[in-house]
Design an enzyme around this catalytic site. Sequence first.
Site, PDB file in Angstrom:
ATOM      1  CE  LYS A  26      -6.309  17.846  -1.034  1.00  0.00           C
ATOM      2  NZ  LYS A  26      -5.507  16.944  -0.221  1.00  0.00           N
ATOM      3  CE  LYS A  59      10.641 -12.089  -4.428  1.00  0.00           C
ATOM      4  NZ  LYS A  59      11.258 -13.006  -3.487  1.00  0.00           N
ATOM      5  CG  ASN A 115      -1.938   5.039   1.984  1.00  0.00           C
ATOM      6  OD1 ASN A 115      -2.649   4.697   2.913  1.00  0.00           O
ATOM      7  ND2 ASN A 115      -2.412   5.169   0.747  1.00  0.00           N
TER       8      ASN A 115
END
Length: 395
Positions: free
Chosen positions: A336, A286, A209
């Site tokens: 939260k 890969k 991210n």
Amino acid sequence: MLCGRRILLIIGGGIAAYKSLELIRAIRAEGGAVTPVLTAGGAAFVTPMSVSALAGAHVHTSLWDLTTEAEIGHIGLARAADLVVVCPATADLLARMAAGLADDLATTLLLATGTPVVAVPAMNVHMWDHPATRANVDTLRARGVTILEPDVGPMACGEHGPGRLPEVPAIMQALRTVLGRGGRLAGLHALVTAGPTHEPIDPVRYLANRSSGRQGFAIAGALATLGARVTLVAGPVALATPAGVCRVDVGTAREMLEAVDQALPADLAVMVAAVADWHVRPSAAKLKKDSGPPTLHLAANPDILAHVAQPGPRRPRLVVGFAAETDNLAAHARAKLARKGCDLIVANDVSGDVMGGSENEVLLVSAEGETALPRGPKAEVAARLVELFAERLGV
Ligand code: C5P
């Protein structure tokens, strides 16, 4: 811990100078960095080569060293330290310090520095007892220099009494104490997570991210400034470790959880990391483009914050979570807070340029209510936040 601390070590000319080599090793073993300075007398007892090799740094010996002067200058050398340590501090060096002389590099640095100074005397028992030395020690103490009491015992000169250099563990303890002195969080252990996590897909690809780690690193630095012993568990980021912070680098969320578990117990935990919510079972080879787009089977990552916030003897007294939201900031943060079991949520709106940017604007949410902090550079937000954490901890 001296982790991340920069120590300017001035080695005076006494037989105990060889013990300063052991001190360098001990400082570095705790993660501290040593910039060594040898007086002319010091260089008569230990070689610049030994000092430099053990410190892993250039040893400074002369006020007239043009290379040093061109690079940082001796005043820069004095400023770029968290602590100045004089070890061994000879009778002569203490006298020159007390008189405010600046007749060599060591005394010039001691006059120029604004950082705390610790002097570790070692000398013949009569020299230590001499009224001139007593007066110099009193003068220096009155000016705020920390002067350790020498050990009592047999001395290299054959005499017995006070004058021996204290043992290295005792010197180390003194350095730790002086470095943490005065801070609101002195004596407390803070655990911080920061940055993203990278969840490998194959040997070259990963899920991640946009977190830069900046806010978490700034909080870790601010906690250290207040005197806390800080363990920073960092995901993959390109940031320098803040001074005084002990950093553990990790890659994945599961590695982060393991590092967090190892760092506990802590008095306070601030989970700033943008932990990836999912991972995939990575392919050992890969993935080939020719085989077509792969289907990724995502599995949930452990929730580190919820894990740390679980009730029990290992729960830190204050557990702080972060919430990156794009809408309904306060409502999401309150939900939260309950879901994770933490004491505080620092919520930020990441719909703009906050993630990866240099500024932040946060809303602090607790069971008692909400406090909005003004927008500002992440370091300023961090400084405000840690003061509020200290308040919550009642220190
Ligand atoms: O669940 P969510 O990601 O919205 O919660 C954010 C807060 O939880 C942050 O403090 C983050 O560091 C923490 N977290 C965590 N482990 C996860 C996910 C989030 O510690 N797996």
